[in-house]
Design an enzyme around this catalytic site. Structure first.
Site, PDB file in Angstrom:
ATOM      1  N   CYS A  24      -5.492  12.252  12.010  1.00 42.75           N
ATOM      2  CA  CYS A  24      -6.186  10.962  12.009  1.00 42.75           C
ATOM      3  C   CYS A  24      -6.005  10.385  13.417  1.00 42.75           C
ATOM      4  CB  CYS A  24      -5.613  10.030  10.946  1.00 42.75           C
ATOM      5  SG  CYS A  24      -3.961   9.475  11.360  1.00 42.75           S
TER       6      CYS A  24
ATOM      7  N   ILE B 193       7.648   7.439  16.596  1.00 43.47           N
ATOM      8  CA  ILE B 193       7.303   8.114  15.346  1.00 43.47           C
ATOM      9  C   ILE B 193       6.022   8.934  15.473  1.00 43.47           C
ATOM     10  CG2 ILE B 193       6.841   7.794  12.873  1.00 43.47           C
ATOM     11  CD1 ILE B 193       9.618   6.821  13.585  1.00 43.47           C
TER      12      ILE B 193
ATOM     13  N   ASP C  75       4.575   0.770  11.767  1.00 41.01           N
ATOM     14  CA  ASP C  75       3.354   0.135  11.245  1.00 41.01           C
ATOM     15  C   ASP C  75       3.204  -1.307  11.705  1.00 41.01           C
ATOM     16  OD1 ASP C  75       3.441   1.840   8.016  1.00 41.01           O
ATOM     17  OD2 ASP C  75       2.868   2.482  10.019  1.00 41.01           O
TER      18      ASP C  75
ATOM     19  N   LYS D 147       0.850  -1.208   0.000  1.00 41.82           N
ATOM     20  CA  LYS D 147       0.000   0.000   0.000  1.00 41.82           C
ATOM     21  C   LYS D 147       0.875   1.244   0.000  1.00 41.82           C
ATOM     22  CE  LYS D 147      -1.746   1.616   3.979  1.00 41.82           C
ATOM     23  NZ  LYS D 147      -1.415   3.001   4.255  1.00 41.82           N
ATOM     24  N   ASN D 148       1.920   1.252   0.844  1.00 43.51           N
ATOM     25  CA  ASN D 148       2.706   2.471   1.022  1.00 43.51           C
ATOM     26  C   ASN D 148       3.733   2.706  -0.075  1.00 43.51           C
ATOM     27  OD1 ASN D 148       1.149   2.974   3.210  1.00 43.51           O
ATOM     28  ND2 ASN D 148       2.678   2.400   4.741  1.00 43.51           N
TER      29      ASN D 148
ATOM     30  N   ARG E  79      -5.416  10.505   3.544  1.00 47.00           N
ATOM     31  CA  ARG E  79      -4.502  11.617   3.742  1.00 47.00           C
ATOM     32  C   ARG E  79      -3.275  11.554   2.848  1.00 47.00           C
ATOM     33  NH1 ARG E  79      -0.694  11.966   6.489  1.00 47.00           N
ATOM     34  NH2 ARG E  79      -1.318  13.921   7.388  1.00 47.00           N
TER      35      ARG E  79
ATOM     36  N   ARG F  69      -0.568  14.569  12.321  1.00 48.14           N
ATOM     37  CA  ARG F  69      -0.079  14.309  10.955  1.00 48.14           C
ATOM     38  C   ARG F  69       0.107  15.611  10.156  1.00 48.14           C
ATOM     39  NH1 ARG F  69      -1.414   8.941   9.686  1.00 48.14           N
ATOM     40  NH2 ARG F  69       0.150   9.035   8.061  1.00 48.14           N
TER      41      ARG F  69
ATOM     42  N   ARG G 161      -8.745  -0.631   4.420  1.00 46.42           N
ATOM     43  CA  ARG G 161      -7.870   0.392   3.833  1.00 46.42           C
ATOM     44  C   ARG G 161      -6.532  -0.208   3.436  1.00 46.42           C
ATOM     45  NH1 ARG G 161      -6.359   4.649   7.469  1.00 46.42           N
ATOM     46  NH2 ARG G 161      -5.119   5.080   5.638  1.00 46.42           N
TER      47      ARG G 161
END
Ligand code: EPZ
Length: 417
Positions: A115, A326, A304, A22-23, A91, A120, A396
């Site tokens: 979020c 983070i 993550d 995804k990223n 976002r 963010r 998502r």
């Protein structure tokens, strides 16, 4: 809203083909705004987030042709507005800022807003565009950026590592006049994948994967076909699931090196992990030991994977300290894991997890993408029926999760609530 009803207590056993990242996919989708002709992305994961980004690209005027996980983009942008209703959904839409500015000299992008895991901000993205010569105004919740004479290369020193700001700056610099140097750049594999795609389109980027990236601007980018790299976070989530359920999973189409920091810690905790060129086998037969972690930019332990790792430590022998360096609010899964009987004490950006023999069935609520998968993994270890509510968060970032887990023995069912 959908929920997942999970009857846990069965070890995960089987093989999972991991999807595209995804990223990596999200910045690669933004690149479709930059080329003079067609961009084709293969192994593009079918996710709510990638669908949102594709919807935004069509809004900008691109023509999209989809065939399962291969998607092609052609045409030029006719609309340089990224409206709030689209950006608020996802976002990472902020990643169209650099491409629109670089190719068309203007962009009006809604501020994404915060979020669940933090405010963010996007100040580093804005400052990078200004350093490259754009004029930027913030008004009515929008970033209004202009560069009518194009962008000019510059030296940009980031005060701390930002994945998205590195990506936006790298894309913008690819079509700037002259040379740009990004200092304290992010080193994530997704940055390397983005630079590889841009270079295949004619960009001149070097140093990607290190903390200094140099981009020599070119006049135009041409077409290419690019394969999205495998999702290290999806792979890590399944690896943790295998260990938590005392099962045995073979993960295929992955890049094991991208999971080194997780695998090191999991081996210390007692999991058995074998790796090959594009696969890994993870198993655990006994209760894992508690091992401390601290999230860090790549190649450190990925933020993550923090929520998933915490779920694993809830069942470990001993106490572990999990520090989140983070994001300022990435412990939303703690109260939900506590509802399942977990013993976790949060103190600022650290959580102390005292492992238990077992968790208890309970209805819980997903609050963000990675919290939701951590709750699913916890539920898979529990004898009895648990329910994870608001699993639109899960959709998502995980494609075909029920099918992948179901094929490995998990008993779960999506229900309407
Ligand atoms: C990317 O987000 C990922 N998202 C995130 O994954 C990931 O957690 C994060 O990088 C860190 O690895 C995508 O790639 C689409 P950052 P990004 O800029 O780029 C602060 C997931 O679950 N910051 O590296 O937004 C920021 O608030 C998601 O898949 C500023 O202050 O992350 C954070 O505290 C979650 N100003 C820190 O820097 C800025 O302009 C790192 O954020 C930008 C960031």
């Amino acid at each position: 809203m959908d929920a997942l009803e999970i009857t846990g207590g069965t070890a995960l056993r089987g093989t999972v083909k991991v999807s595209g990242a995804k990223n990596a996919a999200l910045p690669l989708l933004a690149v479709s705004l930059m080329g003079a002709d067609k961009l084709t992305l293969e192994n593009l994961p079918a996710l709510a987030d990638t669908n949102s980004m594709i919807e935004l690209l069509e809004h900008h005027g691109l023509t999209v042709a989809r065939n399962d996980e291969t998607v092609s983009f052609s045409g030029s942008a006719t609309n340089f507005d990224a409206p709030y209703e689209l950006v608020a959904k996802m976002r990472a839409s902020i990643l169209v800022l650099g491409p629109l500015l670089a190719r068309y000299g203007e962009a009006r992008v809604s501020l994404p807003g915060g979020c669940a895991i933090g405010t963010r901000p996007v100040d580093l993205h804005v400052k990078a565009m200004q350093k490259l010569g754009a004029t930027v105004e913030l008004a009515d919740g929008y970033i209004q950026a202009r560069a009518p004479k194009g962008l000019t290369g510059a030296r940009i020193v980031f005060p701390f590592v930002s994945v998205g700001a590195t990506e936006n700056a790298m894309m913008a610099a690819a079509l700037a006049r002259g040379t740009t140097e990004l200092v304290q750049a992010a080193r994530e594999p997704e940055i390397i994948d983005l630079a590889t795609c841009l270079n295949a389109m004619g960009a001149k980027i070097t140093g990607h994967g290190t903390d200094i990236i140099t981009i020599e601007g070119v006049d135009a980018l041409h077409s290419t076909n690019h394969q999205v790299l495998p999702d290290r976070i999806e792979a890590g989530s399944f690896a943790i699931g295998a260990a938590m359920t005392c099962g045995h999973l073979r993960l295929e189409t992955i890049v094991p090196e991208h999971l080194e920091s997780l695998f090191d810690v999991m081996r210390d905790a007692g999991a058995s992990i074998k790796t090959g060129a594009d696969w890994a086998e993870i198993s655990a037969s006994n209760r894992l030991q508690a091992v401390d972690i601290e999230t860090r930019p790549y190649p450190g332990f990925a933020t993550d994977l923090q929520a998933q790792y915490m779920a694993m430590m809830c069942l470990a022998d001993g106490s572990s300290v999990i520090s989140e360096t983070i994001f300022e609010n990435r412990f939303m899964h703690v109260p939900e894991l506590a509802r399942m009987g977990a013993n976790i004490i949060v103190d600022g950006r650290s959580a102390v997890v005292k492992g238990r023999e077992a968790l208890k069935p309970a209805p819980v609520m997903a609050t963000d993408l990675r919290a939701s998968i951590s709750l699913v993994l916890a539920a898979l270890t529990i004898d009895g029926v648990s329910r994870v509510n608001r699993i639109y968060h899960l959709d998502r970032g995980y494609s075909r999760l029920e099918q992948k887990l179901g094929a490995c023995g998990a008993k779960l069912q999506r229900i309407q609530t």
